[in-house]
Design a protein around this motif. Structure first.
Motif, PDB file in Angstrom:
ATOM      1  N   THR A 168       0.846  -1.195   0.000  1.00 63.34           N
ATOM      2  CA  THR A 168       0.000   0.000   0.000  1.00 63.34           C
ATOM      3  C   THR A 168       0.880   1.243   0.000  1.00 63.34           C
ATOM      4  N   PRO A 169       0.326   2.422  -0.340  1.00 57.87           N
ATOM      5  CA  PRO A 169       1.123   3.654  -0.262  1.00 57.87           C
ATOM      6  C   PRO A 169       1.689   3.932   1.130  1.00 57.87           C
ATOM      7  N   PRO A 170       0.940   3.723   2.235  1.00 58.39           N
ATOM      8  CA  PRO A 170       1.559   3.930   3.558  1.00 58.39           C
ATOM      9  C   PRO A 170       2.755   3.018   3.816  1.00 58.39           C
ATOM     10  N   VAL A 171       2.693   1.763   3.347  1.00 62.60           N
ATOM     11  CA  VAL A 171       3.820   0.857   3.522  1.00 62.60           C
ATOM     12  C   VAL A 171       5.019   1.347   2.712  1.00 62.60           C
ATOM     13  N   ALA A 172       4.781   1.831   1.501  1.00 62.54           N
ATOM     14  CA  ALA A 172       5.869   2.388   0.696  1.00 62.54           C
ATOM     15  C   ALA A 172       6.498   3.583   1.401  1.00 62.54           C
ATOM     16  N   ALA A 173       5.677   4.427   2.030  1.00 61.24           N
ATOM     17  CA  ALA A 173       6.195   5.578   2.775  1.00 61.24           C
ATOM     18  C   ALA A 173       7.002   5.122   3.986  1.00 61.24           C
ATOM     19  N   ASP A 174       6.521   4.074   4.674  1.00 65.78           N
ATOM     20  CA  ASP A 174       7.255   3.531   5.824  1.00 65.78           C
ATOM     21  C   ASP A 174       8.609   2.975   5.395  1.00 65.78           C
ATOM     22  N   PRO A 185      20.411   5.474   0.112  1.00 61.60           N
ATOM     23  CA  PRO A 185      19.793   6.190  -1.009  1.00 61.60           C
ATOM     24  C   PRO A 185      18.419   5.616  -1.299  1.00 61.60           C
ATOM     25  N   PRO A 186      17.415   6.450  -1.563  1.00 62.18           N
ATOM     26  CA  PRO A 186      16.058   5.932  -1.771  1.00 62.18           C
ATOM     27  C   PRO A 186      15.968   5.084  -3.032  1.00 62.18           C
ATOM     28  N   ARG A 187      15.284   3.966  -2.909  1.00 56.38           N
ATOM     29  CA  ARG A 187      15.025   3.089  -4.041  1.00 56.38           C
ATOM     30  C   ARG A 187      13.608   3.310  -4.548  1.00 56.38           C
ATOM     31  N   ASP A 188      13.433   3.138  -5.861  1.00 57.72           N
ATOM     32  CA  ASP A 188      12.086   3.177  -6.421  1.00 57.72           C
ATOM     33  C   ASP A 188      11.319   1.935  -5.975  1.00 57.72           C
ATOM     34  N   THR A 189      10.090   2.147  -5.540  1.00 59.17           N
ATOM     35  CA  THR A 189       9.227   1.035  -5.188  1.00 59.17           C
ATOM     36  C   THR A 189       7.936   1.139  -5.985  1.00 59.17           C
ATOM     37  N   LYS A 190       7.263   0.024  -6.129  1.00 59.15           N
ATOM     38  CA  LYS A 190       5.984  -0.007  -6.837  1.00 59.15           C
ATOM     39  C   LYS A 190       4.903  -0.477  -5.873  1.00 59.15           C
ATOM     40  N   VAL A 191       3.803   0.258  -5.817  1.00 56.58           N
ATOM     41  CA  VAL A 191       2.666  -0.117  -4.975  1.00 56.58           C
ATOM     42  C   VAL A 191       1.727  -0.965  -5.816  1.00 56.58           C
ATOM     43  N   VAL A 192       1.492  -2.207  -5.370  1.00 49.90           N
ATOM     44  CA  VAL A 192       0.682  -3.131  -6.167  1.00 49.90           C
ATOM     45  C   VAL A 192      -0.600  -3.552  -5.466  1.00 49.90           C
ATOM     46  N   GLY A 193      -0.743  -3.231  -4.166  1.00 50.88           N
ATOM     47  CA  GLY A 193      -1.972  -3.575  -3.473  1.00 50.88           C
ATOM     48  C   GLY A 193      -2.139  -5.074  -3.312  1.00 50.88           C
ATOM     49  N   TYR A 194      -3.356  -5.487  -3.015  1.00 54.60           N
ATOM     50  CA  TYR A 194      -3.679  -6.897  -2.840  1.00 54.60           C
ATOM     51  C   TYR A 194      -4.807  -7.330  -3.772  1.00 54.60           C
ATOM     52  N   GLY A 195      -5.882  -6.567  -3.820  1.00 60.39           N
ATOM     53  CA  GLY A 195      -6.987  -6.930  -4.695  1.00 60.39           C
ATOM     54  C   GLY A 195      -7.859  -8.015  -4.094  1.00 60.39           C
ATOM     55  N   LEU A 196      -8.986  -8.262  -4.726  1.00 54.24           N
ATOM     56  CA  LEU A 196      -9.940  -9.276  -4.296  1.00 54.24           C
ATOM     57  C   LEU A 196     -10.302 -10.168  -5.471  1.00 54.24           C
ATOM     58  N   ASP A 197     -10.407 -11.454  -5.195  1.00 51.52           N
ATOM     59  CA  ASP A 197     -10.914 -12.394  -6.183  1.00 51.52           C
ATOM     60  C   ASP A 197     -12.380 -12.659  -5.837  1.00 51.52           C
TER      61      ASP A 197
END
Length: 225
Positions: A168-174, A185-197
């Motif tokens: 999630t975005p908060p986890v990326a910020a953490d 040095p900051p690394r690029d991260t990608k927020v992908v979420g979890y989603g629902l089936d």
């Protein structure tokens, strides 16, 4: 793409975590897209993993430890976790892989994943579900040990990971704040979420509903409750 997911967190043949269910959906999606998805996981967890991931090959990271009889004795978990950090160096991994993917950012996942990626000449990826140091209220010996290992893992990922996925975005910020605290040095991260089936949800449209959604999870201060 040939993907090997390192899942050393699994300790027994009965428990099914939310992360395991998350990867069940992810694995179905990746396999349907034409990829191969296998797991590096302790043999004790194979009964659950065979049910959750029927199209995946299971490669043992640990033939010794089965926590089924002592799930409440969490202090014992340190021993199999330490052993599984070693087996990544010596385990026989049949075939080649393009991506070695740590199921979470714990050091006993990221270190073996890094070792296997180096052995196989593969890319290294990780899914960051949460950052423990951002949650507070961690005071016990094993909590402090886990916080120390999280810092080791963050340094490893910052230096070696080819892709860092955050839930999630908060986890990326953490995770970004953890890097800053460690002067990395900051690394690029990608927020992908979890989603629902939604095909897994037994909807009963004909029944009256008092709520649109219900969250089922552990009521624990570490979850932010």
């Amino acid at each position: 793409m040939r993907i090997l997911i390192v899942y050393n967190t699994a300790l027994d043949g009965r428990s099914v975590s939310g992360v395991q269910r998350h990867f069940a959906g992810v694995t179905r999606h990746w396999v349907s897209a034409g990829h191969t998805v296998d797991f590096f996981v302790a043999r004790a967890a194979w009964p659950v993993f065979r049910d959750l991931y029927p199209h995946s090959r299971l490669i043992s990271s640990d033939n010794r430890f089965d926590a089924t009889g002592y799930l409440e004795s969490t202090w014992r978990y340190a021993f199999p976790y330490a052993w599984r950090m070693v087996t990544g160096h010596v385990a026989r991994i049949p075939g080649d892989y393009d991506l070695i993917y740590a199921c979470c950012q714990a050091i006993f996942e990221t270190h073996p994943a890094r070792v296997l990626a180096r052995r196989k000449g593969a890319a290294l990826g990780v899914k960051v579900h949460h950052v423990v140091s951002a949650q507070g209220s961690r005071a016990g010996f094993f909590d402090r040990l886990f916080l120390t290992s999280e810092r080791w893992s963050a340094r490893l990922l910052n230096r070696h990971a080819d892709v860092i996925l955050c839930s999630t975005p908060p986890v990326a910020a953490d995770f970004r704040r953890l890097e800053e605290n460690l002067h990395l040095p900051p690394r690029d991260t990608k927020v992908v979420g979890y989603g629902l089936d939604f095909t897994d949800l037994p909807f009963s449209a004909e029944l009256p509903k008092a709520f649109d959604a219900v969250l089922l999870g552990r009521m624990h201060r570490h979850k932010g409750v």
